[in-house]
Design an enzyme around this catalytic site. Structure first.
Site, mmCIF file in Angstrom:
data_model
loop_
_atom_site.group_PDB
_atom_site.id
_atom_site.type_symbol
_atom_site.label_atom_id
_atom_site.label_comp_id
_atom_site.label_asym_id
_atom_site.label_seq_id
_atom_site.Cartn_x
_atom_site.Cartn_y
_atom_site.Cartn_z
ATOM 1 N N HIS A 1 6.538 20.744 -30.797
ATOM 2 C CA HIS A 1 5.459 20.155 -30.375
ATOM 3 C C HIS A 1 5.569 18.637 -30.075
ATOM 4 O O HIS A 1 5.648 17.900 -29.155
ATOM 5 C CB HIS A 1 4.089 20.541 -31.281
ATOM 6 C CG HIS A 1 2.926 20.245 -30.676
ATOM 7 N ND1 HIS A 1 2.073 18.926 -30.484
ATOM 8 C CD2 HIS A 1 1.844 20.803 -29.913
ATOM 9 C CE1 HIS A 1 1.181 18.871 -30.102
ATOM 10 N NE2 HIS A 1 0.908 20.111 -29.660
ATOM 11 N N SER B 1 -7.793 19.295 -32.151
ATOM 12 C CA SER B 1 -6.845 19.147 -31.200
ATOM 13 C C SER B 1 -5.527 19.539 -31.862
ATOM 14 O O SER B 1 -5.325 19.257 -33.027
ATOM 15 C CB SER B 1 -6.474 17.621 -30.832
ATOM 16 O OG SER B 1 -5.447 17.543 -29.947
ATOM 17 N N CYS B 2 -4.654 20.079 -31.222
ATOM 18 C CA CYS B 2 -3.340 20.721 -31.778
ATOM 19 C C CYS B 2 -2.398 19.198 -32.002
ATOM 20 O O CYS B 2 -1.238 19.357 -32.634
ATOM 21 C CB CYS B 2 -2.632 21.626 -30.917
ATOM 22 S SG CYS B 2 -2.207 20.907 -28.911
ATOM 23 N N SER B 3 -2.997 18.364 -31.344
ATOM 24 C CA SER B 3 -2.202 16.974 -31.606
ATOM 25 C C SER B 3 -2.748 16.091 -32.727
ATOM 26 O O SER B 3 -2.268 14.891 -32.666
ATOM 27 C CB SER B 3 -2.342 16.070 -29.998
ATOM 28 O OG SER B 3 -1.527 16.876 -29.182
ATOM 29 N N SER B 4 -3.843 16.541 -33.457
ATOM 30 C CA SER B 4 -4.151 15.643 -34.482
ATOM 31 C C SER B 4 -3.128 15.671 -35.722
ATOM 32 O O SER B 4 -2.680 16.516 -35.821
ATOM 33 C CB SER B 4 -5.471 16.362 -35.020
ATOM 34 O OG SER B 4 -5.880 15.871 -36.160
#
Length: 473
Positions: free
Chosen positions: A376, A252-255
Protein backbone atom coordinates in the site's frame (compact mmCIF):
# COMPACT_ATOMS: atom_id res chain seq x y z
CA UNK A 1 -26.63 -24.03 -14.67
CA UNK A 2 -30.16 -23.53 -13.40
CA UNK A 3 -32.92 -22.87 -15.88
CA UNK A 4 -34.20 -19.28 -15.81
CA UNK A 5 -37.31 -20.21 -13.85
CA UNK A 6 -35.12 -21.88 -11.22
CA UNK A 7 -33.15 -18.70 -10.49
CA UNK A 8 -33.75 -17.23 -7.06
CA UNK A 9 -35.69 -13.94 -7.15
CA UNK A 10 -32.75 -11.92 -5.77
CA UNK A 11 -30.47 -13.28 -8.49
CA UNK A 12 -33.08 -12.62 -11.17
CA UNK A 13 -33.23 -9.04 -9.91
CA UNK A 14 -29.48 -8.62 -10.43
CA UNK A 15 -29.76 -10.13 -13.91
CA UNK A 16 -32.51 -7.65 -14.77
CA UNK A 17 -30.40 -4.72 -13.58
CA UNK A 18 -27.35 -5.87 -15.53
CA UNK A 19 -29.48 -6.39 -18.65
CA UNK A 20 -30.79 -2.83 -18.35
CA UNK A 21 -27.23 -1.58 -17.92
CA UNK A 22 -26.06 -3.52 -20.96
CA UNK A 23 -28.82 -2.08 -23.14
CA UNK A 24 -28.15 1.46 -21.92
CA UNK A 25 -24.41 1.08 -22.43
CA UNK A 26 -24.82 -0.18 -26.00
CA UNK A 27 -26.86 2.91 -26.90
CA UNK A 28 -24.45 5.20 -25.03
CA UNK A 29 -21.50 3.83 -26.98
CA UNK A 30 -23.33 3.71 -30.31
CA UNK A 31 -24.11 7.43 -30.10
CA UNK A 32 -20.91 8.20 -28.25
CA UNK A 33 -18.45 11.03 -28.59
CA UNK A 34 -15.79 12.51 -26.37
CA UNK A 35 -18.12 15.42 -25.69
CA UNK A 36 -20.91 13.08 -24.57
CA UNK A 37 -18.65 11.04 -22.29
CA UNK A 38 -17.18 14.19 -20.77
CA UNK A 39 -20.63 15.69 -20.19
CA UNK A 40 -21.91 12.54 -18.47
CA UNK A 41 -18.86 12.46 -16.19
CA UNK A 42 -19.35 16.12 -15.28
CA UNK A 43 -23.02 15.47 -14.53
CA UNK A 44 -22.08 12.77 -12.03
CA UNK A 45 -19.41 15.03 -10.56
CA UNK A 46 -21.79 17.92 -10.00
CA UNK A 47 -24.32 15.52 -8.48
CA UNK A 48 -22.00 14.99 -5.49
CA UNK A 49 -20.19 18.35 -5.46
CA UNK A 50 -23.19 20.70 -5.48
CA UNK A 51 -22.96 22.06 -1.93
CA UNK A 52 -26.46 21.24 -0.68
CA UNK A 53 -26.26 17.71 -2.06
CA UNK A 54 -22.77 17.23 -0.68
CA UNK A 55 -24.00 18.27 2.76
CA UNK A 56 -26.97 15.90 2.58
CA UNK A 57 -24.78 13.00 1.48
CA UNK A 58 -22.23 13.62 4.24
CA UNK A 59 -24.89 13.85 6.93
CA UNK A 60 -26.63 10.70 5.73
CA UNK A 61 -23.33 8.79 5.53
CA UNK A 62 -22.44 9.53 9.15
CA UNK A 63 -26.00 8.90 10.32
CA UNK A 64 -26.34 5.51 8.63
CA UNK A 65 -22.81 4.12 8.93
CA UNK A 66 -21.79 5.64 12.27
CA UNK A 67 -18.33 6.24 10.73
CA UNK A 68 -16.43 9.47 10.25
CA UNK A 69 -17.69 13.02 10.63
CA UNK A 70 -19.76 15.35 8.49
CA UNK A 71 -17.31 18.23 7.85
CA UNK A 72 -14.54 15.91 6.71
CA UNK A 73 -16.87 13.89 4.49
CA UNK A 74 -17.99 17.12 2.84
CA UNK A 75 -14.33 17.97 2.23
CA UNK A 76 -13.60 14.48 0.93
CA UNK A 77 -16.60 14.42 -1.42
CA UNK A 78 -15.60 17.81 -2.80
CA UNK A 79 -11.83 17.49 -3.12
CA UNK A 80 -11.71 13.91 -4.34
CA UNK A 81 -14.29 14.64 -7.02
CA UNK A 82 -12.78 17.96 -8.05
CA UNK A 83 -9.33 16.40 -8.31
CA UNK A 84 -10.65 13.49 -10.36
CA UNK A 85 -12.46 15.82 -12.76
CA UNK A 86 -9.22 17.76 -13.15
CA UNK A 87 -7.29 14.57 -13.87
CA UNK A 88 -9.66 13.31 -16.57
CA UNK A 89 -10.46 16.64 -18.23
CA UNK A 90 -8.02 16.17 -21.11
CA UNK A 91 -7.98 12.36 -21.20
CA UNK A 92 -8.96 10.86 -24.56
CA UNK A 93 -11.37 7.98 -24.07
CA UNK A 94 -13.27 7.98 -27.37
CA UNK A 95 -12.16 7.28 -30.93
CA UNK A 96 -8.57 7.41 -32.13
CA UNK A 97 -6.34 8.24 -29.18
CA UNK A 98 -2.95 7.66 -30.85
CA UNK A 99 -1.63 7.27 -34.38
CA UNK A 100 2.04 6.44 -34.83
CA UNK A 101 3.34 6.36 -38.43
CA UNK A 102 6.67 4.92 -37.27
CA UNK A 103 5.08 1.75 -35.87
CA UNK A 104 2.08 1.77 -38.17
CA UNK A 105 -0.24 1.38 -35.18
CA UNK A 106 -3.41 3.35 -34.61
CA UNK A 107 -5.02 2.95 -31.19
CA UNK A 108 -8.76 3.33 -30.68
CA UNK A 109 -10.32 3.71 -27.23
CA UNK A 110 -13.16 1.30 -26.52
CA UNK A 111 -15.57 0.97 -23.64
CA UNK A 112 -15.36 -2.09 -21.41
CA UNK A 113 -19.13 -2.50 -21.12
CA UNK A 114 -20.85 -2.94 -17.77
CA UNK A 115 -18.69 -2.26 -14.73
CA UNK A 116 -19.62 -3.92 -11.45
CA UNK A 117 -18.31 -1.81 -8.55
CA UNK A 118 -18.14 -3.16 -4.99
CA UNK A 119 -17.73 -0.25 -2.56
CA UNK A 120 -17.19 0.10 1.21
CA UNK A 121 -19.13 1.82 3.98
CA UNK A 122 -16.16 4.01 4.94
CA UNK A 123 -16.70 6.26 1.90
CA UNK A 124 -20.30 5.47 0.90
CA UNK A 125 -20.63 8.43 -1.48
CA UNK A 126 -17.10 9.42 -2.51
CA UNK A 127 -15.98 5.96 -3.65
CA UNK A 128 -19.10 5.19 -5.73
CA UNK A 129 -18.91 8.67 -7.28
CA UNK A 130 -15.26 8.13 -8.20
CA UNK A 131 -16.07 4.84 -9.90
CA UNK A 132 -19.17 6.22 -11.63
CA UNK A 133 -17.32 9.22 -13.06
CA UNK A 134 -14.49 7.05 -14.37
CA UNK A 135 -16.94 4.54 -15.86
CA UNK A 136 -18.97 7.20 -17.67
CA UNK A 137 -15.80 8.88 -18.95
CA UNK A 138 -14.87 5.59 -20.59
CA UNK A 139 -18.25 5.00 -22.25
CA UNK A 140 -19.42 2.36 -19.79
CA UNK A 141 -22.49 1.64 -17.71
CA UNK A 142 -21.96 0.85 -14.05
CA UNK A 143 -23.80 -1.08 -11.35
CA UNK A 144 -22.73 -0.37 -7.77
CA UNK A 145 -22.92 -2.92 -4.96
CA UNK A 146 -22.78 -0.93 -1.71
CA UNK A 147 -22.12 -2.37 1.71
CA UNK A 148 -25.31 -2.76 3.80
CA UNK A 149 -24.59 0.41 5.77
CA UNK A 150 -23.82 2.32 2.58
CA UNK A 151 -27.12 1.60 0.80
CA UNK A 152 -28.88 4.81 1.84
CA UNK A 153 -25.98 7.02 0.75
CA UNK A 154 -25.71 5.22 -2.57
CA UNK A 155 -29.44 5.58 -3.18
CA UNK A 156 -29.25 9.32 -2.53
CA UNK A 157 -26.18 9.73 -4.74
CA UNK A 158 -27.86 7.91 -7.62
CA UNK A 159 -31.00 10.00 -7.26
CA UNK A 160 -28.86 13.14 -7.60
CA UNK A 161 -27.05 11.69 -10.63
CA UNK A 162 -30.31 10.72 -12.29
CA UNK A 163 -31.62 14.26 -11.76
CA UNK A 164 -28.59 15.57 -13.64
CA UNK A 165 -29.03 12.92 -16.32
CA UNK A 166 -32.62 14.02 -16.86
CA UNK A 167 -31.38 17.51 -17.75
CA UNK A 168 -29.14 16.01 -20.43
CA UNK A 169 -31.41 13.27 -21.76
CA UNK A 170 -29.09 10.51 -20.52
CA UNK A 171 -30.43 7.06 -19.69
CA UNK A 172 -30.58 6.56 -15.90
CA UNK A 173 -29.86 2.87 -16.45
CA UNK A 174 -26.25 3.86 -17.17
CA UNK A 175 -25.83 4.19 -13.41
CA UNK A 176 -27.63 1.68 -11.18
CA UNK A 177 -27.12 -0.10 -7.89
CA UNK A 178 -27.98 -3.41 -6.28
CA UNK A 179 -30.93 -2.48 -4.06
CA UNK A 180 -31.39 -3.42 -0.44
CA UNK A 181 -31.24 -5.82 1.15
CA UNK A 182 -27.69 -6.48 0.10
CA UNK A 183 -26.34 -10.00 0.09
CA UNK A 184 -23.21 -11.89 -0.84
CA UNK A 185 -25.25 -13.79 -3.42
CA UNK A 186 -26.35 -10.59 -5.16
CA UNK A 187 -22.85 -9.15 -5.17
CA UNK A 188 -21.43 -12.42 -6.44
CA UNK A 189 -23.93 -12.49 -9.31
CA UNK A 190 -23.06 -8.92 -10.26
CA UNK A 191 -19.37 -9.75 -10.30
CA UNK A 192 -19.96 -12.82 -12.44
CA UNK A 193 -22.17 -11.07 -15.01
CA UNK A 194 -20.43 -7.71 -15.42
CA UNK A 195 -17.55 -7.09 -17.84
CA UNK A 196 -15.10 -5.77 -15.27
CA UNK A 197 -15.17 -5.75 -11.49
CA UNK A 198 -13.83 -2.85 -9.47
CA UNK A 199 -13.59 -3.80 -5.80
CA UNK A 200 -12.67 -1.63 -2.83
CA UNK A 201 -13.38 -2.82 0.68
CA UNK A 202 -12.96 -5.89 2.85
CA UNK A 203 -10.34 -8.43 1.90
CA UNK A 204 -13.11 -11.04 1.77
CA UNK A 205 -14.78 -9.03 -0.99
CA UNK A 206 -11.45 -8.55 -2.73
CA UNK A 207 -10.78 -12.29 -2.69
CA UNK A 208 -14.20 -13.04 -4.11
CA UNK A 209 -13.76 -10.37 -6.79
CA UNK A 210 -10.43 -11.78 -7.89
CA UNK A 211 -11.83 -15.32 -8.11
CA UNK A 212 -15.24 -14.58 -9.65
CA UNK A 213 -14.22 -15.32 -13.24
CA UNK A 214 -14.58 -11.72 -14.44
CA UNK A 215 -11.46 -9.57 -14.90
CA UNK A 216 -11.16 -7.63 -11.66
CA UNK A 217 -9.25 -4.62 -10.39
CA UNK A 218 -9.08 -4.81 -6.62
CA UNK A 219 -7.01 -3.29 -3.84
CA UNK A 220 -5.44 -4.60 -0.66
CA UNK A 221 -5.51 -3.55 2.97
CA UNK A 222 -3.71 -0.47 4.19
CA UNK A 223 -1.69 -0.28 7.38
CA UNK A 224 0.38 2.82 6.95
CA UNK A 225 3.60 3.19 8.90
CA UNK A 226 5.52 6.47 8.85
CA UNK A 227 9.15 7.07 9.77
CA UNK A 228 10.25 10.28 11.51
CA UNK A 229 14.03 10.55 11.29
CA UNK A 230 16.54 12.81 13.02
CA UNK A 231 16.59 15.27 10.09
CA UNK A 232 12.82 15.90 10.07
CA UNK A 233 11.05 19.14 10.84
CA UNK A 234 9.39 17.75 13.95
CA UNK A 235 6.75 20.43 14.35
CA UNK A 236 5.67 20.12 10.72
CA UNK A 237 5.71 16.33 10.91
CA UNK A 238 3.57 16.31 14.06
CA UNK A 239 1.07 18.75 12.55
CA UNK A 240 0.74 16.76 9.32
CA UNK A 241 0.44 13.42 11.08
CA UNK A 242 -2.24 14.83 13.38
CA UNK A 243 -4.28 16.34 10.55
CA UNK A 244 -4.03 13.13 8.57
CA UNK A 245 -4.72 10.75 11.45
CA UNK A 246 -7.82 12.63 12.57
CA UNK A 247 -9.33 13.33 9.15
CA UNK A 248 -12.77 11.73 8.88
CA UNK A 249 -11.95 9.95 12.14
CA UNK A 250 -9.32 7.70 10.52
CA UNK A 251 -11.70 5.94 8.11
CA UNK A 252 -9.18 6.11 5.26
CA UNK A 253 -6.95 3.18 4.34
CA UNK A 254 -4.22 5.82 4.05
CA UNK A 255 -4.52 6.98 7.66
CA UNK A 256 -1.33 6.55 9.67
CA UNK A 257 -1.59 3.45 11.84
CA UNK A 258 1.96 3.51 13.20
CA UNK A 259 4.82 5.96 13.51
CA UNK A 260 8.39 4.90 14.17
CA UNK A 261 10.67 7.63 15.50
CA UNK A 262 14.44 7.47 15.74
CA UNK A 263 15.76 7.65 19.29
CA UNK A 264 17.69 10.89 18.81
CA UNK A 265 14.47 12.91 18.35
CA UNK A 266 11.94 10.65 20.06
CA UNK A 267 11.28 12.84 23.11
CA UNK A 268 11.19 16.03 21.05
CA UNK A 269 8.73 14.47 18.61
CA UNK A 270 6.49 13.28 21.45
CA UNK A 271 6.45 16.86 22.73
CA UNK A 272 5.65 18.23 19.27
CA UNK A 273 2.89 15.66 18.90
CA UNK A 274 1.43 16.58 22.28
CA UNK A 275 1.30 20.22 21.19
CA UNK A 276 -0.89 19.13 18.28
CA UNK A 277 -3.25 17.06 20.43
CA UNK A 278 -1.57 13.65 20.33
CA UNK A 279 -1.64 12.16 23.83
CA UNK A 280 1.05 9.65 24.70
CA UNK A 281 -0.03 6.36 26.26
CA UNK A 282 3.06 4.71 27.76
CA UNK A 283 3.82 1.09 27.06
CA UNK A 284 2.86 0.20 30.63
CA UNK A 285 -0.76 1.22 29.86
CA UNK A 286 -0.96 -0.27 26.36
CA UNK A 287 -2.67 -3.47 27.55
CA UNK A 288 -5.66 -1.49 28.77
CA UNK A 289 -6.09 0.20 25.39
CA UNK A 290 -5.79 -3.12 23.59
CA UNK A 291 -8.37 -4.74 25.85
CA UNK A 292 -10.91 -1.99 25.16
CA UNK A 293 -10.16 -1.53 21.45
CA UNK A 294 -10.44 -5.27 20.79
CA UNK A 295 -12.83 -6.40 23.59
CA UNK A 296 -13.79 -9.68 21.89
CA UNK A 297 -11.00 -10.00 19.36
CA UNK A 298 -12.76 -7.57 17.03
CA UNK A 299 -12.50 -3.80 16.81
CA UNK A 300 -14.81 -1.98 19.21
CA UNK A 301 -17.53 -0.26 17.18
CA UNK A 302 -17.85 2.37 19.90
CA UNK A 303 -14.26 3.43 19.25
CA UNK A 304 -13.63 3.01 15.53
CA UNK A 305 -14.06 6.03 13.24
CA UNK A 306 -15.46 8.13 16.09
CA UNK A 307 -14.90 11.70 17.22
CA UNK A 308 -12.18 12.08 19.82
CA UNK A 309 -14.51 12.38 22.81
CA UNK A 310 -16.41 9.21 21.95
CA UNK A 311 -13.19 7.34 21.22
CA UNK A 312 -11.65 8.39 24.54
CA UNK A 313 -14.78 7.39 26.43
CA UNK A 314 -14.89 3.97 24.76
CA UNK A 315 -11.24 3.36 25.64
CA UNK A 316 -11.55 4.47 29.24
CA UNK A 317 -9.38 7.53 28.66
CA UNK A 318 -11.92 10.32 29.04
CA UNK A 319 -10.60 11.32 32.48
CA UNK A 320 -6.97 10.44 31.80
CA UNK A 321 -6.11 12.17 28.53
CA UNK A 322 -5.23 15.89 28.57
CA UNK A 323 -7.81 18.44 27.49
CA UNK A 324 -7.77 18.93 23.74
CA UNK A 325 -6.64 15.38 22.97
CA UNK A 326 -7.33 14.54 19.34
CA UNK A 327 -5.77 11.07 19.17
CA UNK A 328 -3.82 8.56 21.22
CA UNK A 329 -0.25 7.47 20.48
CA UNK A 330 0.30 4.16 22.25
CA UNK A 331 3.88 3.08 22.84
CA UNK A 332 4.61 -0.47 21.75
CA UNK A 333 7.37 -2.65 20.38
CA UNK A 334 5.33 -5.69 19.37
CA UNK A 335 4.60 -6.66 15.77
CA UNK A 336 2.46 -9.46 14.42
CA UNK A 337 -0.83 -11.28 15.02
CA UNK A 338 -0.34 -11.32 18.79
CA UNK A 339 0.18 -7.55 18.82
CA UNK A 340 -2.98 -5.93 17.42
CA UNK A 341 -1.59 -2.41 17.73
CA UNK A 342 0.73 -3.26 14.83
CA UNK A 343 -2.26 -3.63 12.48
CA UNK A 344 -4.97 -1.39 11.04
CA UNK A 345 -7.07 0.24 13.75
CA UNK A 346 -9.65 2.41 11.91
CA UNK A 347 -9.62 4.78 14.86
CA UNK A 348 -7.84 7.76 16.34
CA UNK A 349 -5.27 5.38 17.84
CA UNK A 350 -1.69 5.34 16.64
CA UNK A 351 1.00 2.79 17.47
CA UNK A 352 4.24 4.54 18.42
CA UNK A 353 7.57 2.75 17.99
CA UNK A 354 11.07 3.85 18.96
CA UNK A 355 14.05 2.87 16.79
CA UNK A 356 17.72 3.22 17.61
CA UNK A 357 18.43 4.95 14.28
CA UNK A 358 17.15 5.27 10.70
CA UNK A 359 18.34 1.79 9.75
CA UNK A 360 16.44 0.36 12.69
CA UNK A 361 13.33 2.36 11.72
CA UNK A 362 13.48 1.05 8.18
CA UNK A 363 13.82 -2.54 9.42
CA UNK A 364 10.89 -2.09 11.79
CA UNK A 365 8.73 -0.64 9.01
CA UNK A 366 9.52 -3.67 6.86
CA UNK A 367 8.38 -6.00 9.67
CA UNK A 368 5.10 -4.12 10.07
CA UNK A 369 4.42 -4.34 6.34
CA UNK A 370 5.22 -8.03 6.37
CA UNK A 371 2.53 -8.39 9.02
CA UNK A 372 -0.09 -6.22 7.31
CA UNK A 373 -0.28 -3.56 4.62
CA UNK A 374 2.38 -4.74 2.18
CA UNK A 375 2.17 -2.91 -1.12
CA UNK A 376 0.00 0.00 0.00
CA UNK A 377 2.24 2.84 1.19
CA UNK A 378 4.71 4.09 3.74
CA UNK A 379 5.65 7.61 4.74
CA UNK A 380 8.80 9.37 5.84
CA UNK A 381 9.43 12.78 7.36
CA UNK A 382 13.03 13.64 6.53
CA UNK A 383 15.37 16.21 5.03
CA UNK A 384 17.30 13.45 3.24
CA UNK A 385 15.53 12.57 0.00
CA UNK A 386 17.95 9.71 -0.59
CA UNK A 387 16.26 7.88 2.28
CA UNK A 388 12.92 8.06 0.48
CA UNK A 389 14.54 6.52 -2.60
CA UNK A 390 16.07 3.85 -0.38
CA UNK A 391 12.65 2.95 1.05
CA UNK A 392 11.28 2.73 -2.48
CA UNK A 393 14.07 0.35 -3.48
CA UNK A 394 13.92 -1.90 -0.44
CA UNK A 395 10.46 -2.00 1.15
CA UNK A 396 7.46 -3.90 -0.26
CA UNK A 397 5.44 -0.79 -1.05
CA UNK A 398 3.98 0.94 -4.10
CA UNK A 399 4.16 4.45 -2.64
CA UNK A 400 6.57 6.37 -0.43
CA UNK A 401 4.96 9.59 0.79
CA UNK A 402 7.57 12.21 1.67
CA UNK A 403 6.96 15.01 4.20
CA UNK A 404 3.20 15.02 3.65
CA UNK A 405 0.00 14.28 5.53
CA UNK A 406 -0.42 10.71 4.40
CA UNK A 407 -4.20 10.55 4.08
CA UNK A 408 -4.29 13.63 1.87
CA UNK A 409 -1.30 12.65 -0.26
CA UNK A 410 -1.69 8.97 -1.08
CA UNK A 411 -4.98 9.24 -2.94
CA UNK A 412 -3.98 12.32 -4.89
CA UNK A 413 -3.44 15.90 -3.80
CA UNK A 414 -3.35 19.28 -5.47
CA UNK A 415 0.23 19.52 -4.19
CA UNK A 416 1.56 16.23 -5.59
CA UNK A 417 1.32 14.33 -8.85
CA UNK A 418 -0.65 11.26 -7.77
CA UNK A 419 -4.00 10.64 -9.51
CA UNK A 420 -7.01 11.44 -7.34
CA UNK A 421 -8.55 8.17 -6.20
CA UNK A 422 -10.04 6.38 -3.23
CA UNK A 423 -8.61 3.00 -4.24
CA UNK A 424 -4.90 2.27 -4.13
CA UNK A 425 -3.49 -0.75 -5.95
CA UNK A 426 -0.86 -2.63 -3.96
CA UNK A 427 0.95 -4.64 -6.64
CA UNK A 428 2.11 -8.21 -6.17
CA UNK A 429 2.95 -7.48 -2.52
CA UNK A 430 -0.75 -6.94 -1.82
CA UNK A 431 -2.01 -9.57 -4.26
CA UNK A 432 -3.28 -6.94 -6.73
CA UNK A 433 -3.06 -6.67 -10.50
CA UNK A 434 -2.30 -2.92 -10.33
CA UNK A 435 0.33 -0.94 -8.45
CA UNK A 436 -1.14 2.48 -9.22
CA UNK A 437 -4.04 4.50 -7.89
CA UNK A 438 -7.24 3.38 -9.57
CA UNK A 439 -7.94 5.88 -12.36
CA UNK A 440 -9.72 6.38 -15.68
CA UNK A 441 -7.34 4.14 -17.66
CA UNK A 442 -8.66 1.10 -15.77
CA UNK A 443 -12.12 1.79 -17.23
CA UNK A 444 -11.05 1.79 -20.90
CA UNK A 445 -9.61 -0.78 -23.28
CA UNK A 446 -8.18 -0.27 -26.76
CA UNK A 447 -8.24 -1.76 -30.21
CA UNK A 448 -5.00 -1.57 -32.18
CA UNK A 449 -4.95 -1.16 -35.97
CA UNK A 450 -1.70 -2.79 -37.08
CA UNK A 451 -0.19 -2.00 -40.50
CA UNK A 452 2.89 -3.34 -42.24
CA UNK A 453 6.02 -1.19 -41.99
CA UNK A 454 9.60 -1.42 -43.28
CA UNK A 455 11.57 -4.29 -41.69
CA UNK A 456 13.30 -3.55 -38.37
CA UNK A 457 15.18 -6.84 -37.88
CA UNK A 458 18.56 -6.32 -36.14
CA UNK A 459 21.75 -8.23 -36.87
CA UNK A 460 22.94 -10.67 -34.18
CA UNK A 461 26.01 -8.51 -33.63
CA UNK A 462 23.77 -5.54 -32.83
CA UNK A 463 22.04 -7.52 -30.10
CA UNK A 464 24.80 -9.72 -28.68
CA UNK A 465 28.01 -7.83 -29.55
CA UNK A 466 28.66 -6.35 -26.11
CA UNK A 467 27.67 -9.60 -24.37
CA UNK A 468 29.97 -11.71 -26.58
CA UNK A 469 32.91 -9.40 -25.92
CA UNK A 470 32.41 -9.85 -22.17
CA UNK A 471 31.34 -13.50 -21.95
CA UNK A 472 32.38 -14.98 -25.29
CA UNK A 473 30.25 -16.94 -27.68
Amino acid sequence: MNAPNDIAPEIAEVDRIVAQARKAQAAYEATGSQALYDKAALAAGWAIMEPARNQALAELAVETTGLGNVPDKITKNHRKTLGLLRDIAEAKTYGVISDDPETGITEIARAIGVVGAVVPSTNPAATPANNIINALKGGNAIVVAPSPKGVASCEMLLSFIHTEFEKLGLDPNLVQMIPAPGSKAKTQRLMETSDRVICTGSQNNVHRAQSCGTPAVAVAAGNVIVIVDETADLSAAAAKITASKCFDNATSCSSENAVVVVNAVYDDFVAAMAAEGGALVPASDAAGIIARLWPDGHLNRSAIAQDADKMLDALGMADKAPDGTKFLAVETDGIGPDHPLSGEKLSRVLALYRASDYAGAKALAARVLAHQGAGHSVGIHTSDDARAIELGRELPTCRVIVNQAHTFATGGSFTNGMPFSLSMGCGSWGGNSIDTNLHWRHFVQTTKIVREIAPREPALEDVFGAYWREAGQ
